[in-house]
Motif scaffolding. Sequence first.
Motif, PDB file in Angstrom:
ATOM      1  N   ILE A  60       9.866 -53.670  -7.821  1.00  0.00           N
ATOM      2  CA  ILE A  60       9.861 -53.526  -6.347  1.00  0.00           C
ATOM      3  C   ILE A  60      10.457 -52.168  -5.970  1.00  0.00           C
ATOM      4  N   ALA A  61      11.483 -51.744  -6.707  1.00  0.00           N
ATOM      5  CA  ALA A  61      12.073 -50.418  -6.441  1.00  0.00           C
ATOM      6  C   ALA A  61      11.019 -49.323  -6.654  1.00  0.00           C
ATOM      7  N   ASP A  62      10.176 -49.483  -7.696  1.00  0.00           N
ATOM      8  CA  ASP A  62       9.104 -48.502  -7.941  1.00  0.00           C
ATOM      9  C   ASP A  62       8.107 -48.497  -6.784  1.00  0.00           C
ATOM     10  N   PHE A  63       7.772 -49.695  -6.293  1.00  0.00           N
ATOM     11  CA  PHE A  63       6.862 -49.835  -5.146  1.00  0.00           C
ATOM     12  C   PHE A  63       7.467 -49.099  -3.937  1.00  0.00           C
ATOM     13  N   ALA A  64       8.765 -49.331  -3.694  1.00  0.00           N
ATOM     14  CA  ALA A  64       9.443 -48.675  -2.565  1.00  0.00           C
ATOM     15  C   ALA A  64       9.408 -47.156  -2.738  1.00  0.00           C
ATOM     16  N   LYS A  65       9.693 -46.675  -3.965  1.00  0.00           N
ATOM     17  CA  LYS A  65       9.723 -45.220  -4.211  1.00  0.00           C
ATOM     18  C   LYS A  65       8.356 -44.595  -3.911  1.00  0.00           C
ATOM     19  N   ARG A  66       7.302 -45.259  -4.384  1.00  0.00           N
ATOM     20  CA  ARG A  66       5.943 -44.721  -4.152  1.00  0.00           C
ATOM     21  C   ARG A  66       5.643 -44.683  -2.648  1.00  0.00           C
ATOM     22  N   ASN A  67       6.037 -45.730  -1.948  1.00  0.00           N
ATOM     23  CA  ASN A  67       5.751 -45.796  -0.507  1.00  0.00           C
ATOM     24  C   ASN A  67       6.526 -44.733   0.280  1.00  0.00           C
ATOM     25  N   VAL A  68       7.797 -44.551  -0.109  1.00  0.00           N
ATOM     26  CA  VAL A  68       8.641 -43.548   0.568  1.00  0.00           C
ATOM     27  C   VAL A  68       8.022 -42.159   0.367  1.00  0.00           C
ATOM     28  N   GLU A  69       7.534 -41.924  -0.851  1.00  0.00           N
ATOM     29  CA  GLU A  69       6.908 -40.633  -1.159  1.00  0.00           C
ATOM     30  C   GLU A  69       5.638 -40.433  -0.321  1.00  0.00           C
ATOM     31  N   LYS A  70       4.805 -41.508  -0.279  1.00  0.00           N
ATOM     32  CA  LYS A  70       3.556 -41.443   0.521  1.00  0.00           C
ATOM     33  C   LYS A  70       3.873 -41.110   1.975  1.00  0.00           C
TER      34      LYS A  70
END
Length: 218
Positions: free
Chosen positions: A116-126
């Motif tokens: 979930i942290a990886d999902f959050a990181k990708r979304n924050v970057e997007k």
Amino acid sequence: MRGLFEEKCKKLVNSLKLQGIIKSKEVENAFLKVPRHLFVPEDLVEDAYIDAPLPIGAGQTISAPHMVAIMLELLELKKGQKVLEVGAGSGWNACLIAEIIGEDGKVFTIERIPEIADFAKRNVEKAGYDNVEVIVGDGTLGYEPAKPYDRIIVTAAAPIIPEPLLKQLRRNGILLAPVGNRFCQELLKVVKEEEVKITKHGYCVFVPLVGKYGFPSS
Ligand code: SAM
């Protein structure tokens, strides 16, 4: 954000304003600038502007927009503040906070489930927010390296207010947490003045906060 999504987002924001849930220009602008459809799994983008929590994997959820708006209003965020979020989830709430506190502010958001942290990181970057840092760990312990915080927001159901979070909150800081059992909680706002002042802001339902000062994992 273009076309249909923009229309859906404006409708949602207008509805939250009419209900008196979005009160400030800051929260309204953040909702319009941080597109929720970037923070949900691909098969749910069409539902991103429904006022409901949505699944994001591993049994977790992105919170309902009205709940997020209630919490953002209660946080009384100011430009340049340092904020700790416990429960990164999709990263949406962290980016909304980042938008309000601006480039001179910083959000540290902790997530216990690595995928979930990886999902959050990708979304924050997007979404393009450089002032959000996603950390993997048990957020009930807070995050010592960046303390003290002007604001702390817990976005999972806590059995108690975790002691380390109170310690890491700056004097005159505000902490928000849904506190109760696994099925129903009350949203508490803690203001850390000479004495700790607690006010109650309605009932809510969040996924459990699991950790040393949270619920056990099973
Ligand atoms: N704020 C999120 C967003 O904008 O999408 C929604 C958070 S979701 C309702 C709650 C999150 O808290 C879940 O992703 C869950 O894994 C996480 N969580 C639960 N216990 C935690 C803990 N001790 N430390 C950090 N994260 C935790």
